[in-house]
Design an enzyme around this catalytic site. Sequence first.
Site, mmCIF file in Angstrom:
data_model
loop_
_atom_site.group_PDB
_atom_site.id
_atom_site.type_symbol
_atom_site.label_atom_id
_atom_site.label_comp_id
_atom_site.label_asym_id
_atom_site.label_seq_id
_atom_site.Cartn_x
_atom_site.Cartn_y
_atom_site.Cartn_z
ATOM 1 N N ARG A 55 61.620 39.710 24.363
ATOM 2 C CA ARG A 55 61.039 39.900 25.700
ATOM 3 C C ARG A 55 60.675 38.609 26.441
ATOM 4 O O ARG A 55 60.236 38.669 27.588
ATOM 5 C CB ARG A 55 59.792 40.799 25.660
ATOM 6 C CG ARG A 55 60.074 42.238 25.331
ATOM 7 C CD ARG A 55 59.020 43.160 25.912
ATOM 8 N NE ARG A 55 57.683 42.881 25.416
ATOM 9 C CZ ARG A 55 56.570 43.379 25.963
ATOM 10 N NH1 ARG A 55 56.653 44.152 27.026
ATOM 11 N NH2 ARG A 55 55.391 43.094 25.461
ATOM 12 N N ASP A 56 60.849 37.450 25.821
ATOM 13 C CA ASP A 56 60.490 36.226 26.543
ATOM 14 C C ASP A 56 61.430 35.081 26.165
ATOM 15 O O ASP A 56 60.988 33.974 25.859
ATOM 16 C CB ASP A 56 59.034 35.844 26.264
ATOM 17 C CG ASP A 56 58.464 34.895 27.322
ATOM 18 O OD1 ASP A 56 59.040 34.815 28.425
ATOM 19 O OD2 ASP A 56 57.443 34.240 27.035
ATOM 20 N N ILE A 57 62.721 35.366 26.207
ATOM 21 C CA ILE A 57 63.719 34.336 25.933
ATOM 22 C C ILE A 57 63.794 33.400 27.130
ATOM 23 O O ILE A 57 64.096 33.812 28.253
ATOM 24 C CB ILE A 57 65.113 34.969 25.687
ATOM 25 C CG1 ILE A 57 65.054 35.987 24.549
ATOM 26 C CG2 ILE A 57 66.154 33.887 25.410
ATOM 27 C CD1 ILE A 57 64.741 35.415 23.214
ATOM 28 N N ASN A 61 60.874 28.426 24.945
ATOM 29 C CA ASN A 61 60.631 29.177 23.715
ATOM 30 C C ASN A 61 61.758 29.020 22.704
ATOM 31 O O ASN A 61 61.842 29.781 21.742
ATOM 32 C CB ASN A 61 60.429 30.665 24.023
ATOM 33 C CG ASN A 61 59.057 30.945 24.597
ATOM 34 O OD1 ASN A 61 58.144 30.129 24.469
ATOM 35 N ND2 ASN A 61 58.902 32.089 25.229
#
Length: 208
Positions: A55-57, A61
């Site tokens: 959900r936060d590529i 990150n």
Amino acid sequence: MFLVYNFLSGGNLETFIHQKSGVDKQWPIIYKIAIDIAQALTFLHYSCVPRIVHRDIKPSNILLDEELNAYLSDFGLARLLEVSETHATTDVAGTFGYVAPEYATTCRVSDKADVYSYGVVLLELMSGKKSLDPSFSEYGNGFTVVAWAKLLIKDGRFSEFFSPELWELGPQENLVAMLRLASSCTGETLSVRPSVKQVLEKLKQLHS
């Protein structure tokens, strides 16, 4: 509870994209990073039980070691999906510019939302642009690297997309193929967006 991480001396992908010299941004390195991230996502989506949607590529990150091997990090927003589940309904999380359109509008997140974000990361990696780059201001507010890529692909202006060093050294045929693949990852609808397993298979065909 303690979380133990390896020390990754290469920093994150965001720094690599926007601060590293052109010497580092050559096809073998770009290709390896793309493969590493796709393999990590394939593991999350197909080998984990329950499956994991990150959900936060985004570049910040993704961490790099001294040999520029890429690793996914920051699973604070991750959601679990049982094998039988195609999606989860949840509040929208992630970073603007990387969130898949169907997730932003319906709050339904699936593994293909990660594929969309991965596609954005690939576009940044190849172009050296940010998702919401200041250079896009001439196109109007909200114009992203996704829209820019689709515009250049449509007009056949491939060389304008890539950083000059990357395009000059090539191989240009593989670069264009990766550009098309990244653009397909950012398809507006789930039905046309490939799975990460399909993405990985197509990437492996580009090996040279």
